[in-house]
Write an enzyme that holds these catalytic residues in place. Structure first.
Site, short mmCIF file in Angstrom:
data_model
loop_
_atom_site.label_atom_id
_atom_site.label_comp_id
_atom_site.label_asym_id
_atom_site.label_seq_id
_atom_site.Cartn_x
_atom_site.Cartn_y
_atom_site.Cartn_z
N HIS D 7 28.62 39.42 50.07
CA HIS D 7 29.36 40.52 49.45
C HIS D 7 28.71 40.89 48.13
O HIS D 7 28.49 40.01 47.29
CB HIS D 7 30.80 40.08 49.14
CG HIS D 7 31.61 39.74 50.35
ND1 HIS D 7 32.42 40.64 50.96
CD2 HIS D 7 31.71 38.60 51.06
CE1 HIS D 7 33.01 40.08 52.01
NE2 HIS D 7 32.59 38.83 52.09
N MET F 1 26.52 39.47 40.92
CA MET F 1 27.85 39.05 41.30
C MET F 1 28.02 38.78 42.78
O MET F 1 29.13 38.81 43.30
CB MET F 1 28.87 40.06 40.84
CG MET F 1 29.20 41.15 41.77
SD MET F 1 29.63 42.58 40.79
CE MET F 1 28.21 42.69 39.72
N PRO F 2 26.93 38.48 43.47
CA PRO F 2 27.08 38.24 44.91
C PRO F 2 28.00 37.05 45.21
O PRO F 2 27.96 36.03 44.52
CB PRO F 2 25.65 37.90 45.36
CG PRO F 2 24.77 38.50 44.31
CD PRO F 2 25.53 38.40 43.04
N ILE F 3 28.83 37.24 46.22
CA ILE F 3 29.65 36.14 46.76
C ILE F 3 29.19 35.93 48.19
O ILE F 3 29.09 36.88 48.97
CB ILE F 3 31.15 36.48 46.69
CG1 ILE F 3 31.58 36.52 45.21
CG2 ILE F 3 31.98 35.44 47.45
CD1 ILE F 3 33.04 36.86 44.99
N ARG F 40 28.00 33.08 43.61
CA ARG F 40 28.97 32.09 44.08
C ARG F 40 28.79 31.87 45.58
O ARG F 40 28.60 32.84 46.32
CB ARG F 40 30.39 32.57 43.82
CG ARG F 40 30.88 32.16 42.45
CD ARG F 40 31.89 33.08 41.87
NE ARG F 40 32.31 32.60 40.57
CZ ARG F 40 31.53 32.64 39.48
NH1 ARG F 40 30.31 33.13 39.54
NH2 ARG F 40 31.97 32.16 38.33
#
Lengths: 71, 71, 71, 71, 71, 71
Positions: D7, F1-3, F40
């Site tokens: 994501h 901010m990759p999840i 994360r």
């Protein structure tokens, strides 16, 4: 109370989505002996360039034929 | 460090999304006694034909009223 | 009809989980003006070694303090 | 047989997505000693207003710099 | 190439899981006209206290009857 | 901010998980030119009977060899 998330490549019609949701709901109800009203289905379509097998992007035209890279 | 994924039907305004993210973050911080900076929220909107209850597609107009099929 | 998936590190009590589910449900209902009965929450706990920030494993003891690596 | 969901915020090029998929596939193959053909990657991009840290919306311009709120 | 994630409450037998996977795979193949080899299913079971409807925890005994709170 | 959410079959050691998290974080940082602290990773292991290809359950012993059914 099953919740089902389905991911596939962009390009399916509204009829395809409704049909797969109806059939998957029936399959879950029969297999798990639960009430249809407890079954929720979420579909997420992924655009070209958002689905990869063996590091290669899949294409909608691969879907029916099953000839994705690495299969 | 909670990570929260929210799914709902398309049709919410940017203000609705910001408000739900703010309130859910506050709820998590209070309930789990964690730092706000550890809370991440991902929202995925689903188009009509991508959310089903009891095998029937939900509609945005059902959301507030709570009169989805099967509820 | 929001569906909410929450991920956090193992170690929360049943009471913690019930409290966060109750508070998040209330937050969603208030922010999105929907019926509580349409809100579903799924919690997935991750064991030590199954949650990483900046490539380093998070620990339950980091949660309250917010002192995860990289924060 | 790893399945990987990524994501991130909207705004990455097709080349960025292909590169991250290729590199992540190689990393998984090396670390887990599995065949590339077993690795599937799904990417979901989130629009502005669909990704929050500490209750504040992230922006694409924050991504490279790492200066998201709360980091 | 559909990827399907199923979530339900703990308490199903290995036979239940195998049966629902088999039937859902067949439903997807029929509805989307794709090769069975492209269909992957991931099941995640949630313990009591990890699944909530209307802020109340669901119980395995509610599943067959469909009498979850809020339904 | 990759999840990033990773799913694989149960049976990997803590060292395997730490190594894959470290390598995948590095791959993402390099490919997307983002700060490590924004990355994360969540790992979910699936037990035998919770992962299916072509409707058949995968086994941990298939993982390295890549000889899952349908591959």
């Amino acid at each position: 109370m099953p919740i089902i998330e389905m991911h596939f490549l962009e390009g399916r019609s509204l009829e395809d989505k409704a049909r797969v949701a109806e059939k998957v709901t029936a399959a879950v109800v029969e297999a798990l002996d639960c009430s249809p009203s407890t079954v929720r289905i979420l579909i997420t379509e992924h655009k070209h360039g958002e689905f990869y097998v063996a590091g290669k992007a899949g294409r909608a035209s691969d879907q029916a034929a099953g000839n994705m890279p690495g299969q």
